[in-house]
Each structure stands twice: as structure tokens, then as C-alpha cells.
Design an enzyme around this catalytic site. Structure first.
Site, PDB file in Angstrom:
ATOM      1  N   CYS B 251      -1.398   2.088   8.586  1.00  0.00           N
ATOM      2  CA  CYS B 251      -0.638   1.664   9.769  1.00  0.00           C
ATOM      3  C   CYS B 251       0.866   1.729   9.519  1.00  0.00           C
ATOM      4  O   CYS B 251       1.648   1.937  10.436  1.00  0.00           O
ATOM      5  CB  CYS B 251      -1.043   0.251  10.176  1.00  0.00           C
ATOM      6  SG  CYS B 251      -2.730   0.157  10.778  1.00  0.00           S
ATOM      7  N   CYS B 412      13.883  11.687   4.130  1.00  0.00           N
ATOM      8  CA  CYS B 412      12.820  11.112   4.961  1.00  0.00           C
ATOM      9  C   CYS B 412      12.915   9.600   4.871  1.00  0.00           C
ATOM     10  O   CYS B 412      13.940   9.059   4.482  1.00  0.00           O
ATOM     11  CB  CYS B 412      11.449  11.634   4.539  1.00  0.00           C
ATOM     12  SG  CYS B 412      10.950  11.064   2.919  1.00  0.00           S
TER      13      CYS B 412
END
Lengths: 85, 455
Positions: B251, B412
Site C-alpha cells: 500500500c 525517484c
């Protein structure tokens, strides 16, 4: 051997990989489960998760060794495991 | 400093002090509970036999009638046909273990405590963080930093003070699983990782306990009850081989909506209640698939027990719990595992990038557009990892790629995808100056700019 058009439902990760939530696929009406899985993985770009996918034919689990007799309009659901919570 | 900001500071300090005191209080209460239990065990007839003691405790706790408070409190479910007084008593005498006090565990625990489940066990090793609140509805702002099980316990006792709640603040593993699970009638898998799912499955098969398994990610959910009934399959019957680590999304990386975990968690509570009370048709041998995008529920008839299942067949190959992290090649947490793909000279730390910022360079941010929209560094160009890997970048940045010396920096969120991108680009351009930023935007926020948002 006849050819049939079946409906495909994608869930979770396979929906992302295929880029669609439902589609159609043309396949021989008599096919082994694992062969169908290979064809679907190839066609819809699911190879990265192929080994952990579950297939269901008309809401019923497919044993990958079993020979399937598919009819026009049958529905295959492609279900990857989800582990999140 | 003016009066108002002094007041504000006082308020903040008091808040933090109260939070600490509250956490200390609950830790002490837990210690007391543990000590009392130990004391009771050791003053029993056979100090070495936990089993005898456990039976003793269970005997002492069997309720045979409902109190007036029970009747008033549970009236709306007592009048349900098929549930009634007997159902309520079964719930009152039941013990349910919930593994994972996150997006699934919170709603599941909430409905079980509210419905009058007598004993709840809560397992989680983690602490409450701000990014939990949108879905983990038992944890609240004042409890940030507290252990999740303590936080959940406080909220559950406010809901139903007569529920006995046992906190297991630990990571479940092969060594402690039996001792934790043994005292419970039903186990809820509300975990967030594959190794824990196999561990719970195997332990439940060996102990003969039903496992209510829920999972959720992004907009999807799944639910089934394993190891229930004569033909009911186990997790290994369905998934004999764990998925490859790169095919697993958690998640934290994939995202999830709270209403999705809430839906599945509430349904886990429902299945647990049905198993305990003997109500309705338990979701065993069927997999419920929930697609939140179209709000579509599907029930798939799944296979019965696999005759050669390694754990639940008549002649199992696995006779004791194994090392599940090794078996799955993954950690039993959803925390990030930093990759190490690049050589040191192919990487920049955040300070080195900070120095480079004023010079001409190309900064490629390889996150998803939705993530890029949240926050980005100045002059960053969004080029999602997939478009690096399919080589779309080659055409788009052809002018920057003409010179081998022109610095290209890849960024990132945490410094994993950036390494994958650099590795891919360096295969094509081995002598170019293509490097990534170690630790990504998280490191940038922690070390360079505290005001940069973290998600």
C-alpha cells in the site's frame, strides 16, 4: 475445432498491465487451462505475473491441468493475489 | 515572541506531554496485565503447563447468561433471527486474534469489539504514523508515535470496556506464532505482506483454526475463509508458490483508499462472527473479489483442498513452521527494502546533487504522474519509469543525450526505481554521465530541505 470469442475480466494488477478492465479474446473452444493462461498472458502483457494468476471460468476456478470446453460468450476472470492491507 | 505564539508553544508542549504520559500509562497497564497473567499461571497447580492454565482460564470465563447491560447494548443484533441470545453468548465466550492493526485490522477489530466479542488479541509491531490516519480508523492524531496495538486498544475500550484486549506488540514469526495463536478460536489475517500470509496459513492449518483472510490494494480487495470445513482449502492450496517479489506491490507504493480497506475489514469481522455463531454460509471455498472502481463484487468458486497440498493434505511435506521470509524472498513488513543495483560512482548523494543544481543538467523524475503532482524539485522533468524502460526517453531527450559529459540525474521517491532506470539507460549509454540520487526525495527532505513534503 471451432473458435470462440470469450469475455475477459481483469482485476487488480492485471487491470493495470492490460490497461483495460474488460476485454474479449478469441481462442480455440477446446483448450488446456495452462495453455489459455499462456495465450492470455502473452496477448495482454501479463507475463510478469503469469505464475501467480488464478483463472476463473464463469465464476468458477480453473484447474490449469484441466481441458476446458469454452462456449461463445463465456467469461474468464483473471485474478492476481493481493497481499496488501 | 508575542503572547499568542507563546500560548501556541505552551499548547504544543502540553499536547506532546499528555501524549507521552498516555503512552506510558498504557504501557504500564499492559505490563500489569502481563504480570497478573504470569502470576496467575505460576500460582496454579502446574506451573509448567500453560495448557492446563489456559483451560483453567477458559473455564473461569465461560458466560452462561447475558447481563442487563448486554441486553440493552446488543438489542439490535439480539433480535436478529439466527443470532439471538445463543449467538451473543457464543461471541461473548469467543477469542479472536487480529494480525495487523492497519487498514483491515482497525475496522475488523472495531466491529468485533462493538458486537461483543469477549476477547480480542491484537498483533502489530509498528507504531502509529500520520500516513495511517486516512484508513486506519482506530488511530487518531494524538496517538502518533504510540504502538498501533496500544492505540487500537484505547479506541476499542472506549467502544466496549468489557472487551478483554490482549496486546501482542511484536512481529509474528515461526518461533512465536504458535504461542500467540493458540489461545484464539478464529484468526484474522489483516497483514500487509506475503510471508506473514503463508506463516498464518501454515500455523492455522497445524492448529486447526479457521483463518479469515482479507487483503486490499489500490481500489481492489479480496476476502475468503481458509481452513474451514471438511473441504475448505488453505492459502497454499490456492497459491502453492509465492509470487515473485517484483510482482508484489504494497500500500505504501501502490496506494489504497480507506473505504476499500474499510469494506474488506468490515467483511472480515462479519465472517468471523458467522464462524463463531454458526450463522449463514461462511465464505469458505469461495473467493470474494471486490473491484472498487466499478463497485463490483464477484464470488469465485475456488478449488477444494489440493490433494497434494504441502501443508493441509493427509501427508503434508511441511511438518513445522519454516522461515517464511526466506521462502518468499521478501521481508515480513511493508517497509521498503533498499535496492543496491549501482556502483558508488554511478550515484550522487543529496548534497552532491544540491551542488550540481546550479549547473546545466537534466533532472529526470521517474515517479508516476500522480506522485509527481504531489511535489517535485525545480526543473525536474517527469519521465515515469515505464517510459524509461520502453525507451521512449531516447527520442524525447535526444539532444541531451548527444554529449557524453552532459550530466543526467535520475530521481525517484526513495532511490530504488531511480537505480533501475539508471541501470537500464546505462546499458544503452555506458559512457554517459547518468547517475541517480541516493535515497531519492525522502533523503532530500530529511537532509537538505525539511520543508519538502514526504508521502
Amino acid at each position: 475445432m471451432s473458435v470462440v470469442r470469450i469475455g475477459i475480466l481483469f482485476f487488480a494488477k492485471t487491470r493495470e498491465l492490460a490497461g483495460i478492465s474488460r476485454g474479449t479474446f478469441t481462442v480455440n473452444s477446446v483448450v488446456i487451462g495452462s495453455d489459455l493462461l499462456n495465450q492470455l498472458s502473452q496477448f495482454f502483457g501479463l507475463n510478469s505475473v503469469r505464475d501467480s494468476l488464478m483463472l476463473a471460468l464463469n465464476e468458477r476456478y480453473i484447474n490449469l491441468n484441466e481441458e476446458l470446453s469454452l462456449c461463445e460468450g463465456d467469461e474468464i476472470a483473471i485474478i492476481p493475489p493481493i497481499s496488501g492491507g | 515572541m508575542d503572547n499568542l505564539s507563546l500560548q501556541k508553544q505552551d499548547i504544543e508542549e502540553l499536547r506532546s506531554e499528555i501524549a507521552k504520559l498516555r503512552a506510558a500509562l498504557y504501557t504500564k497497564e499492559q505490563q500489569l496485565q502481563d504480570l497478573e497473567q504470569l502470576h496467575a499461571q505460576q500460582s496454579g497447580n502446574d506451573p509448567d503447563s500453560a495448557v492446563v492454565q489456559q483451560e483453567h482460564e477458559e473455564k473461569a470465563e465461560v458466560h452462561t447468561h447475558l447481563t442487563n447491560d448486554d441486553i440493552a447494548r446488543f438489542s439490535r443484533q439480539l433480535i436478529l433471527p439466527g443470532f439471538g441470545v445463543q449467538g451473543q453468548l457464543k461471541l461473548k465466550n469467543s477469542a479472536v486474534l487480529i494480525v495487523g492493526m492497519g487498514g483491515l485490522g482497525c475496522p475488523a477489530a472495531q466491529y468485533l469489539a462493538a458486537a461483543g466479542c469477549g476477547r480480542l488479541g491484537l498483533v502489530d509491531y509498528d507504531i502509529v504514523e500520520r500516513n495511517n490516519f486516512h484508513r486506519q480508523t482506530l488511530h487518531s492524531e494524538k496517538k502518533e508515535g504510540m504502538s498501533k496495538v496500544d492505540s487500537a486498544r484505547i479506541a476499542l475500550l472506549e467502544l466496549n470496556s468489557s472487551c478483554q484486549i490482549k496486546c501482542h506488540t511484536r512481529l509474528l514469526n515461526s518461533l512465536n506464532a504458535f504461542s500467540v495463536l493458540r489461545a484464539y478460536d478464529v484468526i484474522l489475517d489483516c497483514s500487509d505482506n506475503v510471508p506473514t500470509r503463508y506463516l498464518l496459513n501454515d500455523a492455522c492449518v497445524m492448529l486447526g483454526k479457521p483463518l479469515v483472510s482479507g487483503s486490499a490494494l489500490k481500489m481492489d480487495g479480496q476476502l475468503t475463509v481458509y481452513n474451514y470445513g471438511a473441504d475448505g482449502p488453505c492459502y497454499r492450496c490456492i497459491y502453492p508458490v509465492p509470487p515473485p517479489p517484483e510482482a508484489v506491490t504494497n500500500c505504501g507504493d501502490g496506494g489504497v483508499l480507506g473505504a476499500i480497506t474499510g469494506t474488506i475489514g468490515a467483511l472480515q469481522a462479519l465472517e468471523a462472527i458467522k464462524v463463531i455463531v454458526g450463522l449463514g454460509e461462511v465464505l469458505a471455498g469461495r473467493l470474494l473479489i471486490y473491484d472498487g472502481f466499478s463497485n463490483l463484487f464477484r464470488n469465485i468458486k475456488i478449488r477444494s483442498k489440493r490433494p497434494n497440498c504441502h501443508i493441509c493434505s493427509a501427508e503434508p511435506l511441511i511438518r513445522d513452521l519454516i522461515d517464511y521470509e526466506l521462502f518468499c524472498g521478501m521481508h515480513a513488513t511493508d517497509k521498503d527494502n533498499p535496492l543496491q543495483l549501482l556502483e558508488p560512482e554511478q550515484r550522487l548523494n543529496v548534497f552532491e546533487y544540491q551542488e550540481l543544481q546550479s549547473a546545466p543538467h537534466l533532472l529526470l523524475d521517474v515517479r508516476q504522474p500522480a506522485e509527481f503532482e504531489i511535489c517535485q524539485l525545480p526543473s525536474a522533468v517527469n519521465m515515469p519509469l515505464a517510459e524509461i524502460l520502453d525507451d521512449s526517453y531516447v527520442k524525447r531527450f535526444s539532444s541531451q543525450l548527444e554529449s557524453k559529459e552532459f550530466p543526467i540525474v535520475v530521481l525517484c521517491r526513495r532511490g530504488n526505481d531511480s537505480q533501475i532506470a539508471v541501470q537500464h539507460m546505462r546499458n544503452r549509454y555506458p559512457d554517459h554521465s547518468i547517475r541517480d540520487v541516493i535515497g531519492g526525495l525522502h533523503a532530500w527532505s530529511n537532509k537538505v530541505d525539511n520543508g519538502f513534503p514526504i508521502y
